[in-house]
Design an enzyme around this catalytic site. Structure first.
Site, PDB file in Angstrom:
ATOM      1  N   GLY A   1       0.804  -1.218   0.000  1.00  0.00           N
ATOM      2  CA  GLY A   1       0.000   0.000   0.000  1.00  0.00           C
ATOM      3  C   GLY A   1       0.838   1.270   0.000  1.00  0.00           C
TER       4      GLY A   1
ATOM      5  N   HIS B   1       2.161   4.383  -5.188  1.00  0.00           N
ATOM      6  CA  HIS B   1       2.741   5.475  -5.972  1.00  0.00           C
ATOM      7  C   HIS B   1       2.941   4.983  -7.407  1.00  0.00           C
ATOM      8  CE1 HIS B   1       6.415   3.179  -5.477  1.00  0.00           C
ATOM      9  NE2 HIS B   1       6.317   3.279  -4.145  1.00  0.00           N
TER      10      HIS B   1
ATOM     11  N   HIS C   1       4.379   1.447  -8.061  1.00  0.00           N
ATOM     12  CA  HIS C   1       3.392   0.364  -7.993  1.00  0.00           C
ATOM     13  C   HIS C   1       2.524   0.361  -9.252  1.00  0.00           C
ATOM     14  CE1 HIS C   1       3.882   1.238  -3.509  1.00  0.00           C
ATOM     15  NE2 HIS C   1       4.193  -0.040  -3.575  1.00  0.00           N
TER      16      HIS C   1
HETATM   17  P1  AMP Z   1       5.989  -2.450  -1.554  1.00  0.00           P
HETATM   18  O1  AMP Z   1       4.605  -1.910  -1.444  1.00  0.00           O
HETATM   19  O2  AMP Z   1       7.060  -1.449  -1.210  1.00  0.00           O
HETATM   20  O3  AMP Z   1       6.166  -3.777  -0.885  1.00  0.00           O
HETATM   21  O4  AMP Z   1       6.217  -2.728  -3.097  1.00  0.00           O
HETATM   22  C1  AMP Z   1       5.354  -3.552  -3.824  1.00  0.00           C
HETATM   23  C2  AMP Z   1       5.978  -3.833  -5.154  1.00  0.00           C
HETATM   24  O5  AMP Z   1       6.188  -2.621  -5.857  1.00  0.00           O
HETATM   25  C3  AMP Z   1       7.355  -4.516  -5.022  1.00  0.00           C
HETATM   26  O6  AMP Z   1       7.483  -5.502  -6.023  1.00  0.00           O
HETATM   27  C4  AMP Z   1       8.302  -3.370  -5.251  1.00  0.00           C
HETATM   28  O7  AMP Z   1       9.553  -3.777  -5.756  1.00  0.00           O
HETATM   29  C5  AMP Z   1       7.536  -2.553  -6.272  1.00  0.00           C
HETATM   30  N1  AMP Z   1       8.031  -1.173  -6.262  1.00  0.00           N
HETATM   31  C6  AMP Z   1       8.107  -0.340  -5.199  1.00  0.00           C
HETATM   32  N2  AMP Z   1       8.674   0.820  -5.560  1.00  0.00           N
HETATM   33  C7  AMP Z   1       8.958   0.724  -6.883  1.00  0.00           C
HETATM   34  C8  AMP Z   1       9.552   1.605  -7.848  1.00  0.00           C
HETATM   35  N3  AMP Z   1       9.990   2.808  -7.518  1.00  0.00           N
HETATM   36  N4  AMP Z   1       9.669   1.155  -9.107  1.00  0.00           N
HETATM   37  C9  AMP Z   1       9.248  -0.079  -9.462  1.00  0.00           C
HETATM   38  N5  AMP Z   1       8.668  -0.952  -8.608  1.00  0.00           N
HETATM   39  C10 AMP Z   1       8.532  -0.547  -7.341  1.00  0.00           C
END
Ligand code: AMP
Length: 278
Positions: A31, A34, A37
């Site tokens: 969650g 941005h 995601h």
């Molecule tokens: P999180 O909510 O931080 O656990 O991220 C969920 C997914 O989004 C994970 O696979 C992250 O690697 C991916 N993600 C988060 N930030 C970025 C970003 N800046 N660019 C690409 N993928 C992202």
């Protein structure tokens, strides 16, 4: 878009979809969504007939209670943000996900002894617990992960291999702010000044790919020295590894593909990023 809160509801909905033989693309998240995601979700939308994301701040992957407490949460905003891309949002409670207590133990060998694995003990076991449960419940055809969490992708690929899961793992490129800072839910916790200074992380990483040495220790020193010029930074690690095995290397010629991975505190906020050398 349909919001799903329970595993039972999820299984009912997905049973009908699977009976219809439709391909399912899945994007797991914690969650505070941005554009990073969203890039995963757009890709999932393009490649699958049905799309689902999960929004769940998973306690078992936090090895620091304070980090878990301060992790940003914004479910209503998140729902509005992704509703054009996702058919389903699975946003369960902790009680729902862990109705069966988390006693699973996963092992990833060398992949979990370096970088995030050594800096955050038990982190990847927690990641594997939640991802395996979500994979079992959702049984997607494809699952989308960001390369910002470079080591996490290696762990998930290993998980899929160990359990012979019929799921394609799709790595997606890092999305950055216009100043270069890798987008992260944690960036919300940075002050405006910290956010501007944090842009230096990517600047220095990029510069480090252009310096005229192949000696890893010299490149590490360059990155550490450049970032030490800013008071707010506290470097946890900068490792340069074989991108396929995550084994540390001494020279850029030691592996066919090489990635540098950083974990650094900007004030109170722990950020990670990475860059390819080849
Ligand atoms: P999180 O909510 O931080 O656990 O991220 C969920 C997914 O989004 C994970 O696979 C992250 O690697 C991916 N993600 C988060 N930030 C970025 C970003 N800046 N660019 C690409 N993928 C992202």
């Amino acid at each position: 878009m349909m919001l799903i809160k329970t595993v039972e509801e999820l299984k009912n909905v997905l049973f009908q979809i699977n009976c219809g033989g439709k391909s399912v693309g899945f994007v797991p998240t914690m969650g505070a969504l941005h554009e990073g995601h969203l890039s995963l979700m757009k890709r999932a939308r393009k490649e699958n007939q049905v799309t689902i994301c999960s929004i769940f701040v998973n306690p078992t992957q936090f090895n620091n209670a304070d980090d878990l407490k301060h992790y940003p949460r914004s479910l209503e905003k998140d729902i509005a943000f992704v509703q054009n891309y996702m058919d389903f949002i699975f946003a369960p409670s902790v009680e729902e996900v862990y109705a069966v207590p988390a006693t699973e133990q996963y092992h990833f060998g060398d992949l979990e002894t370096v970088m995030e694995g050594s800096a955050r003990p038990s982190h990847f076991n927690g990641v594997a617990i939640i991802v395996k449960r979500l994979f079992d419940w959702i049984q997607p055809d494809r699952a989308y992960f960001g390369e910002k969490d470079f080591q996490q992708i290696a762990i998930i690929k290993s998980l899929v291999k160990q359990f012979n899961l019929p799921i394609q793992i799709v790595p997606c490129p890092i999305v950055r702010d216009e100043n270069g800072l890798a987008l992260s839910s944690r960036n919300m916790r940075l002050s405006e000044t910290e956010r501007q200074i944090a842009a230096n992380i990517y600047r220095v990483l990029k510069e480090s790919t252009a310096i005229k040495t192949k000696q890893v220790s010299a490149i590490q020193k360059f990155v550490a020295d450049e970032l030490a010029k800013f008071d707010i930074f506290h470097l946890e690690y900068y490792e340069i590894v074989n991108a396929d095995t995550l084994h540390p290397i001494q020279n850029l010629d030691d592996a066919p593909s090489v990635v540098g991975c950083i974990a650094i505190y900007a004030g109170e906020v722990r950020l990670i990023d990475n860059i390819r050398y080849k």
